[in-house]
Design a protein around this motif. Structure first.
Motif: not given
Length: 101
Positions: A1-2, A10-11, A19-20, A43-44
């Protein structure tokens, strides 16, 4: 999933700016395409950078400079996964467009 930047934030339960900056560092190391979105695969990586930053009381920049280059060594000479991910993302985008039509 992208994920969009906001969804990824949020994830991983972190700030959008972090994040940016993470994506910017990934792009500089050719770990992600210029228009590629983040997926579960990242994520990892992000959590490893975050853990390193907290453990060593360092800045985001220092943590990313320490952690992310090792991923370029792992992918050395192998861009196939990145290209495949990009094609999957394009296909998913086209399917979303088709559903709206």
């Amino acid at each position: 999933m992208y994920y969009s930047d906001e969804e990824f934030a949020d994830k991983v339960n972190d700030k959008l700016g972090n994040i940016r900056f993470f994506k910017k560092c990934l792009r500089e190391l050719d770990l992600i395409g210029s228009r590629q979105r983040l997926s579960d695969d990242y994520i990892e990586m992000f959590e490893e950078v975050s853990h390193y930053r907290e453990k060593n009381n360092s800045t985001w920049e220092a943590a990313m400079n320490e952690i992310l280059p090792k991923y370029t060594q792992e992918q050395d000479g192998s861009n196939e996964n990145t290209q495949l991910d990009l094609l999957k993302e394009i296909l998913a985008t086209l399917k979303r467009i088709e559903e709206k039509i």
